[in-house]
Design an enzyme around this catalytic site. Structure first.
Site, PDB file in Angstrom:
ATOM      1  N   HIS A  37      55.697  -5.493 -13.642  1.00  0.00           N
ATOM      2  CA  HIS A  37      57.026  -5.975 -14.040  1.00  0.00           C
ATOM      3  C   HIS A  37      57.993  -4.815 -14.208  1.00  0.00           C
ATOM      4  CE1 HIS A  37      55.451  -9.978 -14.474  1.00  0.00           C
ATOM      5  NE2 HIS A  37      56.626 -10.428 -14.854  1.00  0.00           N
ATOM      6  N   LYS A 102      49.836 -17.172 -20.713  1.00  0.00           N
ATOM      7  CA  LYS A 102      49.370 -17.808 -21.942  1.00  0.00           C
ATOM      8  C   LYS A 102      50.295 -17.415 -23.079  1.00  0.00           C
ATOM      9  CE  LYS A 102      46.000 -14.286 -23.442  1.00  0.00           C
ATOM     10  NZ  LYS A 102      46.336 -13.904 -24.813  1.00  0.00           N
TER      11      LYS A 102
END
Lengths: 185, 310
Positions: A37, A102
């Protein structure tokens, strides 16, 4: 009811997906986590060419364990999405339309999901051996030097997930907690 | 006095085995353990811990299936049990996050490690275990800048204790990052007391939500110093799951915190439900009269640790 959906996920399908809906995802998803990222954002900042076209794609926050010789991948469950929150609105604006991870997301991410009509799914954290069974093909796309954090193109077949944030502003975590919270114990 | 004969009144050191001036010394020698044996055991434990969920954790997950009211929660629990079955059978890591290798060494004071440096031997065991077992290497150097993967999951975090006896006990605990990240240390005021501790633990779990992969095991360390409390919390996680502290006052505190946590509604993986934690496990030590250190070390449902005695 379980919905079979194909990734990349089209806009009409995303509109249909509401919080709590169980899905089985088939098609192409991209594994990218923390370091990937950071690098994607850096590439956007510098105006360089991204390692893959983000438009309409699905990101899976996952860094697998290494594959045994007779396997294509090791364990492959989701990591905590919250760490990606600082990058996600930017990536959604740049074209990403679905994320799998999650844990809950920040207000900024939820806002971007509504604004750009995207979707956030959760998979079962800590079920990496089980989830690996849905992964049929693995290819390194970029940042091989990051080891477990390289970007991977995965071909998945019936990968199980649940809608956690939809375009209508609903949140699985807030709803679930509200339903089962007790003030007496 | 080179070459001089030892004067006859010198008493030979008792720990020395050999021919003393009065014949064979009774005292047995220090037990010797090869550093390479330690490497081998650590390598095996790293793999075993990552592939085989403890029977106590499996029993606690099955118990949770009985009590969980949320259908989503029950489904998560059954998938976790299925995951544990697959991992053991196929020797796949239970979770792709094969953790920081936290290694506890209990060294009997009558042992002597030979043939190498003890910590280097442990580190080599971690290197071999994570490489041979196809475990994920998750350790990065220069944590606040370059964050470069060390590529063999070293260095481990090692805690050593010297204990009576001539055995060496080694415990390997692969500790995942997601749950470790949600841990907390607070230096409470003595006046905050028992209620202050309960509120802190419940708030920590509530704020963590689904991030640390509930159902959790909550390690709680009370007393000692700042670092001592956190080590107590971590050691509490090595206890058999859901077995209360033998001290009734501490056991009562564990029970009360567990019921408060399970009233939060977070549930398995945060999807909503009754089972947010499988157990609260507290360890307590005396502390300074000005202090009440409290450490919360969260453990995800993939509660992995294996031990061996040499």
């Amino acid at each position: 009811m379980i919905n079979n959906i194909t990734s990349p996920i089209d806009a009409e399908t995303i509109e249909r997906l509401t919080v709590g809906t169980k899905v089985l995802i088939s098609g192409v998803i991209y594994a990218a986590r923390d370091a990937a990222h950071r690098k994607l954002i850096q590439t956007l900042d510098e105006g360089d060419r991204l390692p893959f076209d983000l438009a309409g794609q699905t990101l899976y926050y996952m860094g697998p364990s290494p594959a045994r010789p007779d396997h294509i991948i090791g364990s492959a469950g989701p990591t905590t999405s919250g760490r990606m929150d600082i990058y996600t609105p930017r990536l959604i604006a740049a074209g990403i339309r679905a994320m799998i991870g999650k844990g809950s997301r920040s207000a900024e991410v939820k806002e971007a999901i509504k604004k750009y009509k995207a979707v956030y799914f959760v998979a079962i954290g800590g079920a990496g051996a089980l989830l690996a069974k849905s992964i049929k093909q693995v290819e390194v796309v970029a940042y091989e030097d990051l080891g477990a954090e390289a970007i991977l193109r995965l071909n998945v077949d019936n990968f199980p997930a649940i809608v956690a944030n939809d375009i209508y502003g609903n949140d699985l975590f807030a709803q679930g907690k509200a339903r089962y919270r007790r003030n007496k114990y | 006095m080179e070459g001089a004969k030892a004067p006859s009144y010198v008493i030979p050191p008792l720990s020395f085995k050999g021919r003393g001036l009065w014949g064979e010394v009774d005292k047995p020698p220090m037990r010797e353990i090869e550093a390479s044996a330690i490497t081998q055991v650590v390598a095996q434990l790293c793999q075993q811990a990552n592939f085989e969920l403890g029977e106590d954790v499996i029993a606690a997950l099955k118990q949770a299936q009985q009590t969980e009211e949320s259908p989503e929660g029950r489904e998560v629990l059954s998938q976790l049990l299925e995951n544990a079955r697959i991992a053991k059978q196929e020797r796949l890591p239970l979770c792709q996050d094969c953790g920081t290798a936290v290694v506890f060494l209990e060294i009997g004071q009558e042992t002597h490690i030979i043939g190498g440096n003890l910590y280097a031997a442990v580190e080599e065991g971690v290197r071999q275990g994570y490489t041979q077992g196809y475990l994920r290497k998750s350790i990065v150097s220069q944590p606040f800048s370059a964050r470069i993967n060390t590529r063999d999951n070293t260095p481990p975090v090692i805690h050593t204790e010297i204990v009576p006896g001539d055995q060496v006990k080694i415990i390997v605990m692969p500790k995942g990052g997601g749950a470790e990240n949600m841990s907390k240390l607070a230096m409470l005021k003595p006046g905050d007391g028992r209620q202050g501790i309960i509120d802190l633990v419940v708030r920590t779990v509530d704020e963590a939500g689904g991030n640390p992969c509930p159902p959790l095991i909550v390690g709680l360390g009370i007393g000692a110093t700042a670092e001592g409390a956190m080590l107590l919390a971590k050691k509490a996680l090595l206890r058999e799951v859901a077995k209360p502290n033998p001290d009734p006052e501490i056991a009562e505190l564990e029970k009360e915190i567990l019921s408060r946590i399970n009233a939060l509604g977070i549930g398995p993986l945060g999807f909503g439900g009754r089972i947010t934690a499988l157990a609260v496990q507290a360890e307590v030590m005396p502390t300074h009269l000005a202090s009440l250190p409290v450490a919360v070390n969260l453990q995800c449902h993939s509660a992995r640790h294996k031990e061996a005695i040499l």
